[in-house]
Design an enzyme around this catalytic site. Structure first.
Site, PDB file in Angstrom:
ATOM      1  N   ALA A 188       2.249   3.198  -3.612  1.00 39.04           N
ATOM      2  CA  ALA A 188       3.101   3.075  -4.788  1.00 39.04           C
ATOM      3  C   ALA A 188       2.671   1.827  -5.576  1.00 39.04           C
ATOM      4  CB  ALA A 188       4.551   2.935  -4.353  1.00 39.04           C
ATOM      5  N   GLN A 214       4.274  -0.776  -6.173  1.00 44.91           N
ATOM      6  CA  GLN A 214       4.691  -1.980  -5.441  1.00 44.91           C
ATOM      7  C   GLN A 214       4.314  -1.903  -3.965  1.00 44.91           C
ATOM      8  OE1 GLN A 214       5.655  -4.941  -6.268  1.00 44.91           O
ATOM      9  NE2 GLN A 214       5.530  -4.438  -8.439  1.00 44.91           N
ATOM     10  N   SER A 215       3.216  -1.224  -3.659  1.00 43.48           N
ATOM     11  CA  SER A 215       2.794  -1.064  -2.268  1.00 43.48           C
ATOM     12  C   SER A 215       2.426  -2.396  -1.609  1.00 43.48           C
ATOM     13  CB  SER A 215       1.582  -0.130  -2.220  1.00 43.48           C
ATOM     14  OG  SER A 215       0.976  -0.166  -0.947  1.00 43.48           O
ATOM     15  N   ASN A 216       3.100  -2.690  -0.504  1.00 44.64           N
ATOM     16  CA  ASN A 216       2.725  -3.866   0.295  1.00 44.64           C
ATOM     17  C   ASN A 216       1.398  -3.622   0.996  1.00 44.64           C
ATOM     18  OD1 ASN A 216       5.320  -5.267  -0.092  1.00 44.64           O
ATOM     19  ND2 ASN A 216       6.136  -3.576   1.125  1.00 44.64           N
ATOM     20  N   ALA A 225      -1.123  -1.786  -0.090  1.00 45.43           N
ATOM     21  CA  ALA A 225      -2.241  -1.934  -1.035  1.00 45.43           C
ATOM     22  C   ALA A 225      -2.563  -3.413  -1.231  1.00 45.43           C
ATOM     23  CB  ALA A 225      -1.891  -1.271  -2.361  1.00 45.43           C
TER      24      ALA A 225
END
Ligand SMILES: *Cc1c(COP(=O)(O)O)cnc(C)c1O
Length: 338
Positions: A79, A81-83, A85
């Site tokens: 997403a 706001q992917s942690n 990524a």
């Protein structure tokens, strides 16, 4: 412990990225305030990688795999706001690899504001490939991989959430680590954590089995998005793949998959009142920052389960703080309403 499986685990390619072991701390104010079990927190938000989190443990194994494969770049997805990524981008930089992130945004919407994890992705110089596809990320990742390959690059694909047999080894390792920590001396009656792509849960179950903890404790995953059967299937498949990688008989691990999907509300990253209250409660009682998407939702589940008498006085419960606070800055409006 199964010596052969432990040796196998130790022999897997792994690079040191995380600051380990992460501490286990008591939560005295919260324990008193909630009037239930004695609460502890495992600070996996303090793994140290560009604000930390649970994906760092997985990336120790995944990035090592990329280096073994002779890659010059990595691709993963998530997403906006992917942690996962953000931690992948940072781990890739540590290893000298070029990070590519396939990030999802709702159809036709402009790219989201550069804040929270997305700001960090940009600071880390990740190449961002926006997708509006609701098709499995894997397809988009494959397409980006072939574009990079055509440019003469050697990309290495890290799956969504870092959840494959290699990634979940980070959480097998975490359970072995925990078993040796003095704070867990008289064991925990339950472990509670946010679950989504399933690698953390699968690794914890296999690791608890390997460390001989499986019979004496409950490992409860609070789903942050999907119905329990959907996550359960993924976790089961991951347990089997992970067990194969370690030549380990998974024993009861699969039958001990335990997921509560009562706290999903309107879905992934749609912040609800319980999420908000949980984030504030942890902050105001213990000065610890949760995130609204994963750990706040899981903690809201724990508060409710204590209210309903599922966990009671005399028990010891360990809450796994899997990270995510970097996203707080992208959820200001959602967190401060009412
Ligand atoms: C990814 C993530 C989880 C869930 O871990 P999975 O292995 O995907 O189930 C939990 N908490 C945070 C903060 C995360 O970023």
């Amino acid at each position: 412990m199964d010596k052969t499986a432990l040796d196998r685990l130790a022999a897997l390619p792994r690079i040191p990225i995380a600051y380990l072991p992460t501490p286990i701390a008591r939560l005295p104010n919260l324990s008193r305030y909630l009037g239930g079990p004695e609460l502890f927190v495992k600070r996996d938000d303090q793994t140290g990688l560009a604000t930390g989190g649970n994906k760092t443990r997985k990336l120790e194994f995944l990035i090592a795999g990329a280096l073994e494969a002779g890659a010059d770049s990595v691709i993963t997805a998530g997403a906006a706001q992917s942690n996962h990524a953000r931690q992948t981008a940072a781990a890739a930089r540590m290893a000298g690899l070029e990070p590519h992130l396939v990030l999802h945004k709702p159809d036709a919407a402009p790219a989201p504001p550069i804040s929270g994890n997305l700001l960090l992705d940009n600071l880390l110089g990740a190449v961002i490939h926006w997708t509006t596809e609701t098709a499995p990320y894997e397809e988009t990742i494959r397409r980006v991989a072939s574009v990079l390959a055509a440019e003469g690059k050697k990309p290495f694909v890290i799956p969504y959430g870092g959840s494959n047999a290699v990634g979940l080894m980070g959480y097998v390792q975490a359970m072995v680590e925990l078993a040796a920590q003095p704070e867990s001396g008289d064991r925990f009656d339950a472990h509670l954590f946010a679950t989504s792509s399933g690698g953390t849960q699968a690794g914890m179950l296999l690791g608890a089995h390997l460390a001989g903890l499986l019979d004496s404790t409950r490992l409860l995953g609070i789903s942050v998005d999907l119905p329990a059967p959907a996550i359960g299937e993924r976790v089961a498949a991951l347990i089997r793949e992970g067990a194969r990688l370690l030549s380990l008989d998974p024993g009861e691990a699969e039958r001990r998959i335990d997921i509560d999907d009562s706290y999903i509300g309107e879905g992934y990253a749609i912040v609800n009142q319980a999420d908000r209250e949980a984030v504030r409660l942890m902050a105001r009682q213990e000065g610890i920052l949760l995130d609204p998407v994963y750990t706040g939702r899981a903690f809201a589940g724990l508060v409710d389960l204590i209210d309903r008498g599922v966990f009671t006085k005399g028990q010891r419960v360990l809450f796994w703080h899997t990270g995510g606070a970097a996203s707080l800055f992208a959820f200001g409006a959602e967190l401060m309403t009412s």
